[in-house]
Motif scaffolding. Structure first.
Motif, mmCIF file in Angstrom:
data_model
loop_
_atom_site.group_PDB
_atom_site.id
_atom_site.type_symbol
_atom_site.label_atom_id
_atom_site.label_comp_id
_atom_site.label_asym_id
_atom_site.label_seq_id
_atom_site.Cartn_x
_atom_site.Cartn_y
_atom_site.Cartn_z
ATOM 1 N N VAL A 25 62.919 9.103 81.894
ATOM 2 C CA VAL A 25 63.886 8.066 81.494
ATOM 3 C C VAL A 25 64.585 7.478 82.728
ATOM 4 O O VAL A 25 64.727 6.262 82.853
ATOM 5 C CB VAL A 25 64.981 8.642 80.550
ATOM 6 C CG1 VAL A 25 65.986 7.558 80.167
ATOM 7 C CG2 VAL A 25 64.355 9.270 79.314
ATOM 8 N N TYR A 26 64.999 8.367 83.636
ATOM 9 C CA TYR A 26 65.884 7.922 84.723
ATOM 10 C C TYR A 26 65.211 7.844 86.092
ATOM 11 O O TYR A 26 65.849 7.444 87.065
ATOM 12 C CB TYR A 26 67.108 8.842 84.798
ATOM 13 C CG TYR A 26 67.922 8.826 83.524
ATOM 14 C CD1 TYR A 26 68.539 7.644 83.101
ATOM 15 C CD2 TYR A 26 68.058 9.959 82.729
ATOM 16 C CE1 TYR A 26 69.271 7.602 81.925
ATOM 17 C CE2 TYR A 26 68.796 9.930 81.551
ATOM 18 C CZ TYR A 26 69.399 8.752 81.154
ATOM 19 O OH TYR A 26 70.123 8.715 79.988
ATOM 20 N N GLY A 27 63.917 8.233 86.162
ATOM 21 C CA GLY A 27 63.217 8.150 87.438
ATOM 22 C C GLY A 27 63.383 9.406 88.275
ATOM 23 O O GLY A 27 64.081 10.343 87.899
ATOM 24 N N GLU A 28 62.717 9.408 89.411
ATOM 25 C CA GLU A 28 62.639 10.597 90.261
ATOM 26 C C GLU A 28 63.624 10.559 91.429
ATOM 27 O O GLU A 28 63.736 11.512 92.187
ATOM 28 C CB GLU A 28 61.219 10.740 90.809
ATOM 29 C CG GLU A 28 60.161 10.610 89.721
ATOM 30 C CD GLU A 28 59.279 11.831 89.586
ATOM 31 O OE1 GLU A 28 58.929 12.396 90.627
ATOM 32 O OE2 GLU A 28 58.973 12.216 88.440
ATOM 33 N N LEU A 29 64.303 9.457 91.560
ATOM 34 C CA LEU A 29 65.228 9.288 92.681
ATOM 35 C C LEU A 29 66.440 10.201 92.538
ATOM 36 O O LEU A 29 67.007 10.299 91.452
ATOM 37 C CB LEU A 29 65.734 7.851 92.607
ATOM 38 C CG LEU A 29 65.805 7.013 93.854
ATOM 39 C CD1 LEU A 29 64.424 6.870 94.464
ATOM 40 C CD2 LEU A 29 66.354 5.643 93.476
ATOM 41 N N THR A 30 66.838 10.837 93.626
ATOM 42 C CA THR A 30 68.082 11.616 93.586
ATOM 43 C C THR A 30 69.274 10.660 93.766
ATOM 44 O O THR A 30 69.119 9.527 94.240
ATOM 45 C CB THR A 30 68.126 12.655 94.717
ATOM 46 O OG1 THR A 30 68.079 11.949 95.961
ATOM 47 C CG2 THR A 30 66.967 13.629 94.626
ATOM 48 N N LEU A 31 70.463 11.173 93.437
ATOM 49 C CA LEU A 31 71.674 10.346 93.595
ATOM 50 C C LEU A 31 71.882 10.001 95.070
ATOM 51 O O LEU A 31 72.295 8.886 95.408
ATOM 52 C CB LEU A 31 72.898 11.092 93.046
ATOM 53 C CG LEU A 31 74.197 10.282 93.044
ATOM 54 C CD1 LEU A 31 74.079 9.030 92.188
ATOM 55 C CD2 LEU A 31 75.360 11.142 92.561
ATOM 56 N N GLU A 32 71.545 10.944 95.936
ATOM 57 C CA GLU A 32 71.715 10.714 97.376
ATOM 58 C C GLU A 32 70.854 9.532 97.846
ATOM 59 O O GLU A 32 71.314 8.655 98.573
ATOM 60 C CB GLU A 32 71.317 11.998 98.109
ATOM 61 C CG GLU A 32 71.754 12.029 99.540
ATOM 62 C CD GLU A 32 71.252 13.294 100.249
ATOM 63 O OE1 GLU A 32 70.735 14.215 99.585
ATOM 64 O OE2 GLU A 32 71.373 13.315 101.480
#
Ligand code: DQA
Length: 150
Positions: A25-32
């Motif tokens: 749903v939200y992708g693989e990207l971290t918040l950083e």
């Protein structure tokens, strides 16, 4: 306020887990990594950016209060607070800073409860469904508000 404009980028509950939280749903990207992309874009548009993330409604509200006189605009992904937090809505209305509501996913194409935003009316725009680009388009929305006052 003179000189470079400063914007706040606020992430609400559970967004600290980006990358491992429901990646379909939200992708693989971290918040950083997301924040780095936002910062690079903001810098390219001559903006200073201050980030904040909390899983606590009151901490988000406190941050907005504390920064209300130190910022020109707000890009906020309120997470699930979007759908029910009248306290956050009142805070955004009260700080008198132009705010854009953003979401990674398309909240209008998901469960019924997500289609409701109690924040939308106190924002100058709502952008979702574009992943990282939702935040970047949110910044663009603020920039056009800064230049046109609308
Ligand atoms: C979200 C959508 C919300 O419904 C959800 O509760 C989130 C993330 C998004 O970015 O798509 O936490 O705001």
């Amino acid at each position: 306020m003179s000189g470079r404009k400063r914007i706040l980028v606020v992430h609400g509950p559970n967004l600290n887990l980006l990358g491992e939280r429901e990646p379909d749903v939200y992708g693989e990207l971290t918040l950083e990594v997301l924040n780095k992309q936002i910062r690079d874009y903001a810098t390219s548009r001559n903006l200073d950016v201050v980030f904040f993330q909390s899983n606590h409604e009151g901490a988000v509200i406190d941050f907005l209060h504390e920064n209300r006189k130190k910022a020109d605009g707000l890009v906020i992904n309120p997470g699930a607070l979007t759908h029910y937090s009248y306290a956050l809505r009142d805070a955004i209305a009260g700080i008198r800073i132009p705010a854009v509501e953003v979401h990674l996913s398309d909240i209008h194409a998901r469960e019924a409860f997500r289609k409701i935003s109690v924040i939308r009316e106190v924002c100058i725009g709502q952008i979702g469904g574009l992943g990282t680009d939702s935040y970047l388009r949110g910044i663009d929305r603020l920039l056009s508000f800064f230049s046109e006052g609308a």
